[in-house]
Structures are given as C-alpha cells and as structure tokens.
Design a protein around this motif. Structure first.
Motif, mmCIF file in Angstrom:
data_model
loop_
_atom_site.group_PDB
_atom_site.id
_atom_site.type_symbol
_atom_site.label_atom_id
_atom_site.label_comp_id
_atom_site.label_asym_id
_atom_site.label_seq_id
_atom_site.Cartn_x
_atom_site.Cartn_y
_atom_site.Cartn_z
ATOM 1 N N MET A 69 0.857 -1.186 0.000
ATOM 2 C CA MET A 69 0.000 0.000 0.000
ATOM 3 C C MET A 69 0.901 1.247 0.000
ATOM 4 O O MET A 69 1.811 1.346 0.826
ATOM 5 C CB MET A 69 -0.919 0.007 1.226
ATOM 6 C CG MET A 69 -1.903 1.166 1.239
ATOM 7 S SD MET A 69 -2.946 1.132 2.716
ATOM 8 C CE MET A 69 -3.838 -0.389 2.472
ATOM 9 N N SER A 70 0.618 2.197 -0.878
ATOM 10 C CA SER A 70 1.442 3.389 -0.980
ATOM 11 C C SER A 70 1.215 4.316 0.212
ATOM 12 O O SER A 70 0.204 4.230 0.919
ATOM 13 C CB SER A 70 1.126 4.131 -2.283
ATOM 14 O OG SER A 70 -0.193 4.638 -2.252
ATOM 15 N N ARG A 71 2.170 5.272 0.387
ATOM 16 C CA ARG A 71 2.079 6.201 1.511
ATOM 17 C C ARG A 71 0.880 7.127 1.356
ATOM 18 O O ARG A 71 0.180 7.441 2.324
ATOM 19 C CB ARG A 71 3.370 7.002 1.585
ATOM 20 C CG ARG A 71 3.446 7.970 2.750
ATOM 21 C CD ARG A 71 4.840 8.556 2.889
ATOM 22 N NE ARG A 71 4.893 9.485 3.986
ATOM 23 C CZ ARG A 71 4.605 10.794 3.883
ATOM 24 N NH1 ARG A 71 4.217 11.288 2.705
ATOM 25 N NH2 ARG A 71 4.679 11.588 4.946
ATOM 26 N N ARG A 72 0.619 7.600 0.119
ATOM 27 C CA ARG A 72 -0.531 8.488 -0.101
ATOM 28 C C ARG A 72 -1.858 7.791 0.223
ATOM 29 O O ARG A 72 -2.765 8.392 0.814
ATOM 30 C CB ARG A 72 -0.534 8.969 -1.550
ATOM 31 C CG ARG A 72 0.590 9.933 -1.887
ATOM 32 C CD ARG A 72 0.459 10.422 -3.314
ATOM 33 N NE ARG A 72 1.502 11.402 -3.628
ATOM 34 C CZ ARG A 72 1.620 12.005 -4.803
ATOM 35 N NH1 ARG A 72 0.737 11.725 -5.774
ATOM 36 N NH2 ARG A 72 2.591 12.873 -5.018
ATOM 37 N N LEU A 73 -1.952 6.519 -0.160
ATOM 38 C CA LEU A 73 -3.189 5.787 0.118
ATOM 39 C C LEU A 73 -3.377 5.587 1.616
ATOM 40 O O LEU A 73 -4.494 5.709 2.142
ATOM 41 C CB LEU A 73 -3.166 4.435 -0.605
ATOM 42 C CG LEU A 73 -4.427 3.578 -0.465
ATOM 43 C CD1 LEU A 73 -5.650 4.348 -0.983
ATOM 44 C CD2 LEU A 73 -4.273 2.267 -1.234
ATOM 45 N N ARG A 74 -2.291 5.321 2.335
ATOM 46 C CA ARG A 74 -2.400 5.175 3.797
ATOM 47 C C ARG A 74 -2.828 6.482 4.441
ATOM 48 O O ARG A 74 -3.651 6.498 5.376
ATOM 49 C CB ARG A 74 -1.067 4.709 4.365
ATOM 50 C CG ARG A 74 -0.702 3.268 4.006
ATOM 51 C CD ARG A 74 0.358 2.719 4.949
ATOM 52 N NE ARG A 74 1.575 3.534 4.937
ATOM 53 C CZ ARG A 74 2.611 3.327 4.120
ATOM 54 N NH1 ARG A 74 2.545 2.330 3.235
ATOM 55 N NH2 ARG A 74 3.683 4.095 4.166
ATOM 56 N N LEU A 75 -2.274 7.612 3.967
ATOM 57 C CA LEU A 75 -2.661 8.911 4.520
ATOM 58 C C LEU A 75 -4.128 9.213 4.239
ATOM 59 O O LEU A 75 -4.845 9.769 5.087
ATOM 60 C CB LEU A 75 -1.779 10.009 3.932
ATOM 61 C CG LEU A 75 -0.307 10.013 4.397
ATOM 62 C CD1 LEU A 75 0.478 11.081 3.639
ATOM 63 C CD2 LEU A 75 -0.229 10.272 5.900
ATOM 64 N N LEU A 76 -4.592 8.838 3.026
ATOM 65 C CA LEU A 76 -5.990 9.076 2.684
ATOM 66 C C LEU A 76 -6.927 8.277 3.586
ATOM 67 O O LEU A 76 -7.933 8.802 4.079
ATOM 68 C CB LEU A 76 -6.220 8.710 1.216
ATOM 69 C CG LEU A 76 -7.667 8.846 0.709
ATOM 70 C CD1 LEU A 76 -8.136 10.301 0.827
ATOM 71 C CD2 LEU A 76 -7.783 8.350 -0.727
ATOM 72 N N ILE A 77 -6.589 6.993 3.812
ATOM 73 C CA ILE A 77 -7.427 6.156 4.688
ATOM 74 C C ILE A 77 -7.426 6.692 6.112
ATOM 75 O O ILE A 77 -8.459 6.735 6.789
ATOM 76 C CB ILE A 77 -6.925 4.703 4.646
ATOM 77 C CG1 ILE A 77 -7.152 4.109 3.242
ATOM 78 C CG2 ILE A 77 -7.624 3.855 5.691
ATOM 79 C CD1 ILE A 77 -6.585 2.722 3.065
ATOM 80 N N ALA A 78 -6.250 7.150 6.596
ATOM 81 C CA ALA A 78 -6.181 7.719 7.936
ATOM 82 C C ALA A 78 -7.032 8.978 8.044
ATOM 83 O O ALA A 78 -7.729 9.198 9.050
ATOM 84 C CB ALA A 78 -4.721 8.017 8.290
ATOM 85 N N ALA A 79 -6.993 9.826 7.016
ATOM 86 C CA ALA A 79 -7.790 11.057 7.044
ATOM 87 C C ALA A 79 -9.282 10.749 7.057
ATOM 88 O O ALA A 79 -10.059 11.388 7.788
ATOM 89 C CB ALA A 79 -7.427 11.930 5.833
ATOM 90 N N ILE A 80 -9.677 9.768 6.248
ATOM 91 C CA ILE A 80 -11.095 9.388 6.232
ATOM 92 C C ILE A 80 -11.507 8.851 7.605
ATOM 93 O O ILE A 80 -12.600 9.160 8.112
ATOM 94 C CB ILE A 80 -11.336 8.346 5.135
ATOM 95 C CG1 ILE A 80 -11.133 8.961 3.748
ATOM 96 C CG2 ILE A 80 -12.743 7.756 5.250
ATOM 97 C CD1 ILE A 80 -11.219 7.965 2.604
ATOM 98 N N GLY A 81 -10.668 8.061 8.246
ATOM 99 C CA GLY A 81 -10.992 7.523 9.560
ATOM 100 C C GLY A 81 -11.123 8.612 10.596
ATOM 101 O O GLY A 81 -12.041 8.596 11.438
ATOM 102 N N ILE A 82 -10.203 9.606 10.569
ATOM 103 C CA ILE A 82 -10.269 10.708 11.536
ATOM 104 C C ILE A 82 -11.531 11.534 11.315
ATOM 105 O O ILE A 82 -12.211 11.944 12.269
ATOM 106 C CB ILE A 82 -9.004 11.577 11.419
ATOM 107 C CG1 ILE A 82 -7.777 10.778 11.880
ATOM 108 C CG2 ILE A 82 -9.139 12.850 12.247
ATOM 109 C CD1 ILE A 82 -6.463 11.498 11.639
ATOM 110 N N ALA A 83 -11.855 11.771 10.050
ATOM 111 C CA ALA A 83 -13.063 12.544 9.759
ATOM 112 C C ALA A 83 -14.317 11.814 10.233
ATOM 113 O O ALA A 83 -15.244 12.426 10.800
ATOM 114 C CB ALA A 83 -13.144 12.827 8.249
#
Length: 484
Positions: free
Chosen positions: A1-15
């Motif tokens: 899994m790429s770093r950008r995809l991990r950051l996107l999933i983390a942002a969605i979870g926080i939101a």
C-alpha cells in the motif's frame, strides 16, 4: 500500500470519528434541552431513576471486576474418622487392603522427607520426554505410540536448589479403555507435593476440567505447554496470556517449554538422493525449573499438610465408593432374605384373588431393615403410609404381576406344573424383590423415605420382564420351596 493511500485512509478515519463525536454531542445536547423543559417534579423523578441505574451498573461492574479469592482446598476428613470407617468396612467383610496401604504410603513419604513432583496430562503430550529433561540419565520409556506409560515410575533427581526430589511419570489420561490407568495417574497426583500439568497447546474442555480438579486440592500446580519450539516469541507470549485467562487462575504458573526428544525428518542430498535423519532436539526447560524452584521453595515439610489433605480427600471418595458398594450388597441380601420368607408364607396360606400384600409384617420388616441399613429414621406412620401406597399399586396391578409370573414359570416346566400355589409364591417373590430394590435405590439416592420416588421405581420394576431377573426369582422360588 502506498504512503498516499495510507494517509488518505487515515484522514477518512479521523473525519468519520470526528463526525461521530459531533453527532453524539449534538444528540446529548438535544436530550439535555428536552430534559430541562420537563416539569421540575418529573425531572427529579427521571434523575433519581438514572442515578439508580448508574449506581447499579457501577456496582455490577465492580463485582464483575473484583479480585477473585483463591478457592479453598477440598475439605478432607480427619484421619481417625477415616480409619474408623475402614475398620467398619473390614469388619463387614469388604476388601480395604488397598485403601489401608494408601495410608501407609502417606506415612512413608512424610517420614522420608523427599519432594515428590507428579508430571500429569493427556497421552502424547511429551510427559516422559520432559522427565528425561528434568532428570538427565533417567531411563524413560518413549516411542511413537500414544500412551506408552503403563505404570507409575519414580525418577530421583536434584531440584535447582540442590534438594533431592522424585519425579513421578504417570499414565496419560484420555486414553481409550484406560480408566484404570487414569485412576492410577490421579491417585499419584494426589500423593505428590506439586504437580506439573503438561499440554501441547490450547486446553480442551477435558483438560480444563482436569486442571480445575487438580487445583481444588490447593497444592503447587504448574501448567507446562510443551513443544513451544514450533512458535516464535510473539506467539508464545500470546498463547501464555490466553492460557492464563482461560485457566481461570487455577495454575500457580504457566510456562512454555520444549522437552526435546528425538526429531526425525528426510533430507535431500546434493546428488538428488534422500536420507532419513534422526537427531536429538535440545530441551528448553529453564522456565519450568524456575517455576518449580519458586513453588517448592518452602520444602517438603511445609508442603506436607496440603499433600496429606489431598490424599485423605481422595481416600474419602474411594472409601465412600466402597461403602456404597457394600451397602448395595447388604441391601441385595436383605431383599433376597425377605423375598424367600414371602415365598414360604405364600405357600402356607394361598388365597387366589386376594391382595398380594397380605404379609404386612414382612413388608414392614423389609422397609425397616433397609432404612436401618442406609441410616434413615422412619416412623410407624411413614411405614404404614408407604405400605398403603404399595397395596394400592399391587391391587391395581395384580393381573400384571400374575401375568408376568405365569409367563416366567413357563420357562421352568417343573415349577409351572405345580399349580396356583407356585404361581402365587413366585408372584410374592416378584413383589418383594421389586419393593426392596425400589426402596433401596430411593434411600441410597435421596437419603429419606420418599414415597413418590419409591412408588415410581416400584411400578417400573413390576413390569420388568428381563429374562435374567425372572430366572433368578424363579430359582429363588424353587430353592425356597425345596427347603420348605
């Protein structure tokens, strides 16, 4: 899994979490506004109800999470009372030699002052191999077949602190048709100062029950997970935590180990050929030795009271089983004696068609004799009430009793041709045998004169047409008539 995809999933979870918190806060404020808009009396009432619910929840949670008190060891009778029971059994003709020898072994080990450790567990968990690791040089039998230990063997060695100890290798449990060897293993576990329970992974339901049974006696207990070399460190830690939780705090210690033993595998050589390789795995039992050293540090003398309590508790159960068997044999003799008397009485005064329980004195004597045997006090009123119920049962079932008697006598031509007198004599034998066995079973189970239970068993026995039982009653009738 790429770093950008991990950051996107983390942002969605926080939101999503922030949205959930805001929605919860909004809902709480709405409820608070509606609560404040209520009349004052209703607010106080709802507040009191909520406070009670909250207090109840806190109390339940505190009770559920409270520290569990260690279970008290199984209570054992004092030795003089146990010896008195054994003496009474011996006087009654029961075989008590094995039970008395257990007391002798108890004294021998106490005077010897040696520590005894029992290695206990199901078959094929590596118990014998473990003993070889604990006592280097011990000649322990081990092969590929399950359940290789057929007897109790002791191997003398030295504890980590230099104290002499004896390690007991006992037969494994859960073996097909191995009840006698399992009983032997349990008895040796009770004789030991400490027990090592060996498993090879997660506990089965049977293993959990065995572990709790051992824990009931309050002696040092180690749960040893063998063959731990098949897991890495993280898996070992996870399994250890799981076993501590699932065992309910029964063992004093949970350790992972590898008993070693012989390893067999096939190796492919450079030229394409194969060879069978046999080598010894290095044992890893340091954790078990440390746990045992800590648990038996008080010494044999300090651990002796718990060991003696366990042995006497086991002897209490074994003595109770012998007493039960002895009472059952005595009850059988009493029933046979009164049935024989009833046969003779029936031949002396046969009145076809009358109530089958005309011999009231004999029936009352049978009830009192069985009650005395089982130590149950009965009054004249209770005896008469029971006999009244029995008379009613026989009066309504006379045809059934006579039909069973007639069919049974057909198998004995010599008796069957003697006429109605023999038929009624056999009917009396069936009546008294059924009454005596029903009453004996009820007294043994309920320890009181339960008319309903005795009556139900009586009806079942009257309709019992098993060939062996009827043959025995026919032979009893024949013998009684011949003696008469």
């Amino acid at each position: 899994m790429s770093r950008r995809l991990r950051l996107l999933i983390a942002a969605i979870g926080i939101a999503a979490l922030a949205w959930l918190l805001l929605a919860t806060l909004e809902r709480g404020l709405a409820l608070a506004q509606r609560y404040m808009a209520l009349p004052e009396a209703l607010r106080w009432l709802l507040g009191a109800v909520l406070a009670l619910l909250l207090a109840g929840g806190v109390a339940v949670g505190a009770w559920w999470l409270r520290p569990r008190k260690p279970r008290a060891p199984v209570a054992a009778p004092d030795r003089p009372s146990l010896e008195g029971r054994l003496a009474a059994l011996r006087d009654a003709g029961a075989d008590t030699e094995e039970l008395r020898s257990e007391l002798g072994e108890l004294d021998r080990r106490r005077l010897g002052g040696r520590l005894y450790i029992a290695v206990f567990g199901e078959i094929s968990t590596g118990k014998s191999t473990l003993i070889g690791a604990l006592v280097p040089g011990a000649a322990v039998r081990s092969d590929a077949r399950g359940g290789t230990t057929r007897d109790v063997a002791h191997y003398e060695g030295t504890a980590p602190d230099g104290t002499a100890w004896a390690i007991a290798d006992v037969p494994g449990t859960a073996e097909a048709d191995g009840d006698a060897r399992e009983r032997m293993a349990r008895e040796e576990a009770l004789r030991a100062h400490a027990v090592v329970y060996v498993c090879a992974g997660d506990l089965t339901r049977t293993q959990g029950e065995e572990l709790r049974w051992l824990g009931d006696f309050g002696k040092p207990l180690v749960l040893a997970v063998n063959k731990a070399d098949q897991w890495d460190d993280a898996e070992r830690e996870r399994i250890t935590r799981h076993l501590r939780a699932s065992s309910g705090g029964v063992p004093d210690a949970v350790v992972m180990l590898s008993a070693g033993g012989e390893e067999r595998f096939t190796r492919r050589l450079a030229d394409g050929s194969t060879e069978d390789v046999r080598r010894q795995r290095k044992p890893e039992v340091g954790g078990l030795l440390d746990a045992l050293a800590r648990l038996v540090a008080p010494g044999a003398a300090s651990l002796e009271p718990a060991r003696e309590n366990a042995v006497l508790a086991g002897l209490h159960d074994r003595t109770a089983a012998v007493e039960q068997a002895q009472r059952a044999a005595d009850a059988e003799r009493i029933v046979t004696r009164y049935a024989r008397r009833a046969i003779v009485g029936a031949m002396a005064a046969v009145a076809p068609g009358t109530d089958l329980v005309i011999q009231g004195a004999l029936a009352a004597g049978l009830v009192r004799a069985l009650a005395d045997l089982y130590g149950v006090r009965v009054t004249d009123v209770e005896v008469e009430a029971l006999l009244g119920q029995v008379r009613m049962t026989f009066r309504t079932g006379t045809s059934v009793v006579l039909a069973v008697a007639g069919n049974a006598l057909k198998a004995f031509p010599g008796l069957g041709t003697l006429g109605g007198g023999v038929l009624h004599a056999f009917a009396y034998a069936l009546v008294f045998d059924s009454l005596g066995k029903a009453l004996a079973a009820t007294l043994a189970e309920r320890h009181q004169l339960d008319q309903a239970a005795a009556g139900e068993r009586l009806r079942d026995l009257l309709g019992d047409t098993r060939g062996n039982r009827l043959r025995q009653l026919a032979e009893l009738t024949s013998d009684a008539l011949r003696d008469r």
